[in-house]
Design an enzyme around this catalytic site. Sequence first.
Site, PDB file in Angstrom:
ATOM      1  N   ASP A   1       0.824  -1.211   0.000  1.00 42.62           N
ATOM      2  CA  ASP A   1       0.000   0.000   0.000  1.00 42.62           C
ATOM      3  C   ASP A   1       0.855   1.257   0.000  1.00 42.62           C
ATOM      4  OD1 ASP A   1       0.651  -0.934   2.601  1.00 42.62           O
ATOM      5  OD2 ASP A   1      -0.859   0.360   3.484  1.00 42.62           O
TER       6      ASP A   1
ATOM      7  N   ASN B   1       1.535   0.505  12.327  1.00 42.49           N
ATOM      8  CA  ASN B   1       2.538   1.581  12.299  1.00 42.49           C
ATOM      9  C   ASN B   1       2.814   2.134  13.698  1.00 42.49           C
ATOM     10  OD1 ASN B   1       2.887   1.435   9.543  1.00 42.49           O
ATOM     11  ND2 ASN B   1       1.414   3.068   9.084  1.00 42.49           N
TER      12      ASN B   1
ATOM     13  N   HIS C   1      -4.287   1.109   2.722  1.00 42.72           N
ATOM     14  CA  HIS C   1      -4.224   2.118   3.778  1.00 42.72           C
ATOM     15  C   HIS C   1      -3.519   3.417   3.342  1.00 42.72           C
ATOM     16  CE1 HIS C   1      -5.269  -1.184   6.552  1.00 42.72           C
ATOM     17  NE2 HIS C   1      -4.318  -1.882   5.971  1.00 42.72           N
ATOM     18  N   ASP C   2      -2.306   3.292   2.868  1.00 42.70           N
ATOM     19  CA  ASP C   2      -1.412   4.446   2.757  1.00 42.70           C
ATOM     20  C   ASP C   2      -1.844   5.513   1.748  1.00 42.70           C
ATOM     21  OD1 ASP C   2       1.533   2.402   3.407  1.00 42.70           O
ATOM     22  OD2 ASP C   2       0.045   3.291   4.743  1.00 42.70           O
TER      23      ASP C   2
HETATM   24  O1  RIB Z   1      -1.637  -0.900   9.481  1.00 40.99           O
HETATM   25  C1  RIB Z   1      -1.416  -0.545   8.134  1.00 40.99           C
HETATM   26  C2  RIB Z   1      -0.104   0.123   7.949  1.00 40.99           C
HETATM   27  O2  RIB Z   1       0.945  -0.753   8.342  1.00 40.99           O
HETATM   28  C3  RIB Z   1       0.187   0.487   6.492  1.00 40.99           C
HETATM   29  O3  RIB Z   1       0.992   1.633   6.445  1.00 40.99           O
HETATM   30  C4  RIB Z   1       0.958  -0.692   5.999  1.00 40.99           C
HETATM   31  O4  RIB Z   1       1.820  -0.363   4.904  1.00 40.99           O
HETATM   32  C5  RIB Z   1       1.768  -1.037   7.211  1.00 40.99           C
HETATM   33  O5  RIB Z   1       2.900  -0.160   7.226  1.00 40.99           O
HETATM   34 CA    CA Z   2       3.098   1.577   5.250  1.00 44.36          CA
END
Ligand code: RIB
Ligand code: CA
Length: 305
Positions: free
Chosen positions: A14, A164, A235-236
């Site tokens: 992502d 993260n 997500h990102d």
């Molecule tokens: O929880 C999702 C996050 O954790 C996203 O940024 C994914 O790339 C991982 O880094």
């Molecule tokens: Ca990420």
Amino acid sequence: MPRRIILDCDPGHDDAMAILLAHGSPEVELVAITTVAGNQTLDKTSRNAQRVATVAGIRDVPVAAGCDRPLLRELVTAADVHGTSGLDGHQWEDPTVPLAPTHAVDLIVELAMAGDVTLVPVGPLTNLAMALRREPRLADRVQEVVLMGGSFTRGNRTPAAEFNILVDPEAAAIVFEAGWPLTMVGLDLTHQALATPEVVARIRGLGTPLARTVVDLLEFYGARTPAGLAGAPVHDPCAVARVVRPELVECLPAFVAVETHGRWTSGMTVVDFRAERPNAQVATRLDVDGFWDLMVGAIERIGGG
Ligand code: RIB
Ligand code: CA
């Protein structure tokens, strides 16, 4: 004028989509890509950033490696989600985009202190925390921090914590306590951005080499979709979308604290929407169609690959 952003990332499938959305959106100028240990070790996340920059034709943007472990804790990675390389699912050519000689923390400080920079961290917050310690005035110079991380409901790596934040809770606490304008794009929002079979088919229909690369990535990533979701949550790029077109990502003010001591809750973002002194905007609702129009449009605009 395009908004100047530094994308701090741990590619990561992502994260790769976030790089493409930033590069393929004329509303933002990607001034640097910095990497951090998270989804995989730093050497792998950095090589993956080089790989994505290479296939996207990103030539004039420095790619700089940052911290190879959290501030205090041992590194936890996510090979179960992103594979051994951190970007499994595609046969990568050797990257031609080099790593910058500058450490990511120094590059973030140098560029952000020059002014007019928005920081978009989409991995563990180790680099940003170190940059704040390296140059405390950063909190007054940075235009905004728009981060992917946290959750006001449940976590994804533990019942309480999103990945993260969990990897480096101490760094996250420093970032949330810095006093700069901060937007938290957490799981409550990103679980609305699902790469369903229809979305993957739409991207495949672009018919370009880059589109095929993205489909490879989404098919690998999608095979690990959490139970109960109609597709893999990307997500990102949601954090980038908030910068590109803020109206696509609705937010509410809240006070957010990061739990760093809980036996069961370490890494939890504790979100109070009733706080009298909010320290963040917290993302709540995504314009899903508008998001995918933006994402697919960016892939199409970049073309090539
Ligand atoms: O929880 C999702 C996050 O954790 C996203 O940024 C994914 O790339 C991982 O880094
Ligand atoms: Ca990420």
